[in-house]
Each structure stands twice: as C-alpha cells, then as structure tokens.
Design a protein around this motif. Structure first.
Motif, PDB file in Angstrom:
ATOM      1  N   SER A 169      53.007  49.639   3.852  1.00  0.00           N
ATOM      2  CA  SER A 169      54.114  50.590   3.946  1.00  0.00           C
ATOM      3  C   SER A 169      53.829  51.684   4.977  1.00  0.00           C
ATOM      4  CB  SER A 169      54.398  51.219   2.577  1.00  0.00           C
ATOM      5  OG  SER A 169      53.244  51.870   2.078  1.00  0.00           O
ATOM      6  N   TYR A 170      52.559  52.035   5.141  1.00  0.00           N
ATOM      7  CA  TYR A 170      52.200  53.072   6.104  1.00  0.00           C
ATOM      8  C   TYR A 170      52.091  52.528   7.524  1.00  0.00           C
ATOM      9  CZ  TYR A 170      51.149  56.617   2.557  1.00  0.00           C
ATOM     10  OH  TYR A 170      51.245  57.532   1.547  1.00  0.00           O
ATOM     11  N   LEU A 171      51.599  51.297   7.661  1.00  0.00           N
ATOM     12  CA  LEU A 171      51.233  50.796   8.979  1.00  0.00           C
ATOM     13  C   LEU A 171      52.185  49.750   9.558  1.00  0.00           C
ATOM     14  CD1 LEU A 171      47.401  50.401   8.310  1.00  0.00           C
ATOM     15  CD2 LEU A 171      48.579  52.347   9.342  1.00  0.00           C
ATOM     16  N   LYS A 172      52.936  49.048   8.711  1.00  0.00           N
ATOM     17  CA  LYS A 172      53.759  47.947   9.217  1.00  0.00           C
ATOM     18  C   LYS A 172      55.199  47.974   8.736  1.00  0.00           C
ATOM     19  CE  LYS A 172      52.037  43.818   9.292  1.00  0.00           C
ATOM     20  NZ  LYS A 172      51.393  42.539   8.900  1.00  0.00           N
ATOM     21  N   GLU A 173      55.391  48.193   7.451  1.00  0.00           N
ATOM     22  CA  GLU A 173      56.704  47.997   6.855  1.00  0.00           C
ATOM     23  C   GLU A 173      57.474  49.318   6.745  1.00  0.00           C
ATOM     24  OE1 GLU A 173      55.843  46.006   3.221  1.00  0.00           O
ATOM     25  OE2 GLU A 173      55.166  44.162   4.213  1.00  0.00           O
ATOM     26  N   TYR A 174      57.807  49.868   7.894  1.00  0.00           N
ATOM     27  CA  TYR A 174      58.615  51.075   7.904  1.00  0.00           C
ATOM     28  C   TYR A 174      59.774  50.887   8.883  1.00  0.00           C
ATOM     29  CZ  TYR A 174      55.654  52.122  12.016  1.00  0.00           C
ATOM     30  OH  TYR A 174      54.979  52.068  13.205  1.00  0.00           O
ATOM     31  N   LYS A 175      60.820  51.601   8.632  1.00  0.00           N
ATOM     32  CA  LYS A 175      62.046  51.429   9.416  1.00  0.00           C
ATOM     33  C   LYS A 175      61.960  52.151  10.755  1.00  0.00           C
ATOM     34  CE  LYS A 175      66.978  52.554   9.410  1.00  0.00           C
ATOM     35  NZ  LYS A 175      68.106  53.135   8.665  1.00  0.00           N
ATOM     36  N   VAL A 176      62.470  51.493  11.797  1.00  0.00           N
ATOM     37  CA  VAL A 176      62.609  52.110  13.117  1.00  0.00           C
ATOM     38  C   VAL A 176      64.081  52.149  13.513  1.00  0.00           C
ATOM     39  CG1 VAL A 176      62.017  51.979  15.557  1.00  0.00           C
ATOM     40  CG2 VAL A 176      60.298  51.369  13.837  1.00  0.00           C
ATOM     41  N   CYS A 177      64.739  50.991  13.437  1.00  0.00           N
ATOM     42  CA  CYS A 177      66.161  50.898  13.813  1.00  0.00           C
ATOM     43  C   CYS A 177      66.987  50.425  12.617  1.00  0.00           C
ATOM     44  CB  CYS A 177      66.332  49.921  14.973  1.00  0.00           C
ATOM     45  SG  CYS A 177      65.377  50.336  16.447  1.00  0.00           S
ATOM     46  N   ASP A 178      68.282  50.647  12.711  1.00  0.00           N
ATOM     47  CA  ASP A 178      69.184  50.214  11.633  1.00  0.00           C
ATOM     48  C   ASP A 178      69.323  48.701  11.582  1.00  0.00           C
ATOM     49  OD1 ASP A 178      69.704  52.777  10.724  1.00  0.00           O
ATOM     50  OD2 ASP A 178      71.418  53.052  12.082  1.00  0.00           O
ATOM     51  N   ARG A 179      69.016  48.039  12.708  1.00  0.00           N
ATOM     52  CA  ARG A 179      69.096  46.576  12.770  1.00  0.00           C
ATOM     53  C   ARG A 179      67.814  46.048  13.389  1.00  0.00           C
ATOM     54  NH1 ARG A 179      73.967  48.687  14.529  1.00  0.00           N
ATOM     55  NH2 ARG A 179      75.732  48.321  13.124  1.00  0.00           N
ATOM     56  N   ALA A 180      67.280  44.997  12.786  1.00  0.00           N
ATOM     57  CA  ALA A 180      66.007  44.453  13.282  1.00  0.00           C
ATOM     58  C   ALA A 180      66.018  42.928  13.208  1.00  0.00           C
ATOM     59  CB  ALA A 180      64.843  45.000  12.475  1.00  0.00           C
ATOM     60  N   VAL A 181      65.355  42.326  14.172  1.00  0.00           N
ATOM     61  CA  VAL A 181      65.182  40.872  14.216  1.00  0.00           C
ATOM     62  C   VAL A 181      63.729  40.578  13.855  1.00  0.00           C
ATOM     63  CG1 VAL A 181      65.294  38.809  15.657  1.00  0.00           C
ATOM     64  CG2 VAL A 181      66.902  40.699  16.044  1.00  0.00           C
ATOM     65  N   GLN A 182      63.535  39.702  12.878  1.00  0.00           N
ATOM     66  CA  GLN A 182      62.182  39.388  12.422  1.00  0.00           C
ATOM     67  C   GLN A 182      61.938  37.887  12.436  1.00  0.00           C
ATOM     68  OE1 GLN A 182      61.467  41.339   8.643  1.00  0.00           O
ATOM     69  NE2 GLN A 182      61.670  43.382   9.514  1.00  0.00           N
ATOM     70  N   GLY A 183      60.675  37.506  12.628  1.00  0.00           N
ATOM     71  CA  GLY A 183      60.319  36.087  12.738  1.00  0.00           C
ATOM     72  C   GLY A 183      59.871  35.459  11.440  1.00  0.00           C
ATOM     73  N   ILE A 184      60.540  35.776  10.366  1.00  0.00           N
ATOM     74  CA  ILE A 184      60.195  35.196   9.051  1.00  0.00           C
ATOM     75  C   ILE A 184      60.682  33.763   8.984  1.00  0.00           C
ATOM     76  CG2 ILE A 184      60.707  35.335   6.578  1.00  0.00           C
ATOM     77  CD1 ILE A 184      60.845  38.390   6.927  1.00  0.00           C
ATOM     78  N   ARG A 185      59.822  32.867   8.448  1.00  0.00           N
ATOM     79  CA  ARG A 185      60.189  31.462   8.274  1.00  0.00           C
ATOM     80  C   ARG A 185      59.917  31.020   6.837  1.00  0.00           C
ATOM     81  NH1 ARG A 185      57.182  27.818  10.783  1.00  0.00           N
ATOM     82  NH2 ARG A 185      55.454  29.184  11.357  1.00  0.00           N
ATOM     83  N   ARG A 186      60.834  30.283   6.260  1.00  0.00           N
ATOM     84  CA  ARG A 186      60.697  29.833   4.879  1.00  0.00           C
ATOM     85  C   ARG A 186      59.542  28.849   4.702  1.00  0.00           C
ATOM     86  NH1 ARG A 186      64.814  27.110   2.414  1.00  0.00           N
ATOM     87  NH2 ARG A 186      64.507  28.177   0.434  1.00  0.00           N
ATOM     88  N   SER A 187      59.222  28.110   5.751  1.00  0.00           N
ATOM     89  CA  SER A 187      58.167  27.094   5.641  1.00  0.00           C
ATOM     90  C   SER A 187      56.766  27.695   5.598  1.00  0.00           C
ATOM     91  CB  SER A 187      58.253  26.108   6.807  1.00  0.00           C
ATOM     92  OG  SER A 187      57.999  26.762   8.041  1.00  0.00           O
ATOM     93  N   GLU A 188      56.655  29.002   5.818  1.00  0.00           N
ATOM     94  CA  GLU A 188      55.336  29.640   5.845  1.00  0.00           C
ATOM     95  C   GLU A 188      54.681  29.693   4.468  1.00  0.00           C
ATOM     96  OE1 GLU A 188      54.764  32.945   9.047  1.00  0.00           O
ATOM     97  OE2 GLU A 188      56.716  33.253   8.118  1.00  0.00           O
ATOM     98  N   SER A 189      55.482  29.852   3.427  1.00  0.00           N
ATOM     99  CA  SER A 189      54.910  29.945   2.082  1.00  0.00           C
ATOM    100  C   SER A 189      55.981  29.715   1.026  1.00  0.00           C
ATOM    101  CB  SER A 189      54.272  31.328   1.860  1.00  0.00           C
ATOM    102  OG  SER A 189      55.277  32.330   1.829  1.00  0.00           O
ATOM    103  N   VAL A 190      55.550  29.372  -0.153  1.00  0.00           N
ATOM    104  CA  VAL A 190      56.479  29.180  -1.273  1.00  0.00           C
ATOM    105  C   VAL A 190      57.169  30.503  -1.603  1.00  0.00           C
ATOM    106  CG1 VAL A 190      56.645  28.617  -3.728  1.00  0.00           C
ATOM    107  CG2 VAL A 190      55.152  27.275  -2.241  1.00  0.00           C
ATOM    108  N   LYS A 191      56.407  31.591  -1.518  1.00  0.00           N
ATOM    109  CA  LYS A 191      56.969  32.909  -1.820  1.00  0.00           C
ATOM    110  C   LYS A 191      58.123  33.243  -0.889  1.00  0.00           C
ATOM    111  CE  LYS A 191      55.678  37.766  -2.389  1.00  0.00           C
ATOM    112  NZ  LYS A 191      54.559  38.746  -2.350  1.00  0.00           N
TER     113      LYS A 191
END
Length: 279
Positions: free
Chosen positions: A100-122
């Motif tokens: 939360s301190y180093l990575k997961e904080y907001k910068v812009c109201d809209r963001a593009v992220q490289g999340i993929r479902r095949s990476e993990s069951v979670k």
C-alpha cells in the motif's frame, strides 16, 4: 501473429480506445513482461497516456535504468522500504503493509494494468471483467482497465517477439534467450513460493539490511507482538523465511523434546545464504 492473438490484440486496442480521455490515463508499468505488453498496446491504440513506474526501493538491479530506457516516468516512494520496516515491522504474505505504501496507491483516475487471469487461481477467481473499479486507502477510487486479462504466457511471448520488444535483462539467459516464465518483483517478496529465499541467495546484502531494520523495529516497539514473540530479528526473519507455522518455528529454535537439536537462527541463515549477518 496467429489469428487467435490478432483477435486478442484487436480487443485490447479497442478497449483502450474506449477509455474516456478527459484526464490522465496511467499505464501501470512495473518493468515486467506484462507491463511491456500493455505499454506497447497503449502506443498502438494512440491514446494519450502516462507510463508510470512506482519505485519500491527494493526492485532488482537494473530496473530503474530499464524504465528510463523506455521513457517511463519513475515515481519515488514516500518512504524507503527499510525505513518502513523500522516503523511498522516485517511484511508477510498475510500482512502486506509494503504494497500500500510502495506500489498500490492511486495516481490517476483511470489506469491500465497488465493483470492476467492465467497467472494464478486467485486472480482467475478475482477478475472476470476487463474493466473494474478499485478503491484505495482514504476512499480514493480509480477505474482500472485490463486489456490482457485473458492472455496466456504463449500470447505474451508471441506478442513480445512479434513486436520486437526488449524486456528487462533478467528475462534473458546468458545466451540471450527470452524466458516468459520468469517473473520480476520486489527482492525477497514474501508472496513468492519460497517466501523470497531465492532472492536473498542472489542478493544477501538485502537480507542483512532487512534483519537490521527488523531489529530496530523490535528495539523501538517493545510492546509490539513481534517483540513479545521473538527475542531478536534473526529469529523473526528465520520464522518468515523457513517456517510454515509459529508452532514449527518454536519447535525448531527450542529443539522441542531434544533441546540439543535447537537451531540457532543467525548461524543457520549465515550458512544458508553464505553471508556474515552480524549487525
């Protein structure tokens, strides 16, 4: 490029072009292979964007230089990782205070992220749509777009090869071959399958700094549970890296029914990581 991948690329580009352009659009760049893909897709889509890398202060060597070579904006952390440990204690897979301190904080109201479902069951269970709303601390919200949500490793490798993308040096072996199965991330991340031990084998000096910072936390927070449960930072870090439970930890450091077999955490880690850990 295969027809299957062409179809996925077309979908990704159209998704990005559908994002309202009345404000900054963040491309969340981590220097990993997936962020290389979304950065390239953002270029292909023609949308105005800010490629942003959030410096965690514990990323693999060469990461900052690679980001700058891509023209990515590097944001400095509000607090150094080791200073955070001194103030809040050792992060664990169940207590991810560093994120939360180093990575997961907001910068812009809209963001593009490289999340993929095949990476993990979670991730497969958590993400079902390519557009989601995310809530950050203090009630801040952002619209997140996931253009490669349904991509596989093979898709990523094919796209990178087709587009001639140069990835982080750690994705290549000594012969220059690209390895899509490799993953980057913070050094010693407790979410790794080995709790981060392999990273500390490569970068043992990071481990020594982690132990030193944890000791400062224990010394300055005598009422904290960490200080109550662990006599020193060596024991605390040994528990995090080598034990699956508190019960296992207690058995190992005490010897259980056979005190003569008790493990000295400092000596054990010095032998394992091949470094003098004396503070």
């Amino acid at each position: 490029m295969t027809y299957k991948l062409l179809h996925k690329v077309d979908f990704a580009v159209r998704l990005l072009q559908s994002i309202p352009q009345d404000g900054d659009i963040e491309v969340s760049y981590s220097s990993g292979k997936d962020s290389e893909v979304i950065l390239e897709l953002a270029k292909m889509s023609g949308i105005p964007y800010r490629a942003i890398y959030k410096n965690t202060s514990i990323d693999p060597p060469g990461t900052i230089a690679h980001c700058k070579s891509k023209g990515v904006e590097v944001l400095a952390p509000t607090i150094n990782f080791f200073d955070l440990v001194k103030q809040a204690g050792l992060p664990t897979r169940f207590r991810r205070i560093c994120c939360s301190y180093l990575k997961e904080y907001k910068v812009c109201d809209r963001a593009v992220q490289g999340i993929r479902r095949s990476e993990s069951v979670k991730r497969a269970n958590r993400y079902h749509e390519p557009e989601v709303c995310r809530t950050y601390p203090k009630g801040q919200k952002a619209r997140i777009y996931l253009p490669i949500l349904e991509w596989t490793d093979d898709d990523v490798a094919e796209f990178i090869a087709e587009r001639g993308i140069k990835c982080h040096p750690l994705y290549y072996d000594e012969k220059g071959n690209f390895h899509v199965e490799r993953r980057l991330g913070c050094i010693g991340c407790p979410l790794r399958s080995d709790n981060g031990k392999s990273d500390f084998v490569k970068y043992p000096k990071f481990l020594k700094r982690l132990i030193a910072s944890t000791q400062i936390f224990i010394d300055t927070h005598p009422a904290a549970k960490t200080a109550e449960d662990y006599s020193n930072a060596y024991n605390r870090v040994f528990r995090a890296l080598f034990c699956d439970s508190t019960e296992q930890y207690k058995s190992l450091v005490s010897g259980g029914m056979f005190p003569e077999t008790a493990i000295d955490a400092k000596a054990f880690m010095e032998d394992y990581f091949k470094i003098d850990l004396t503070l």
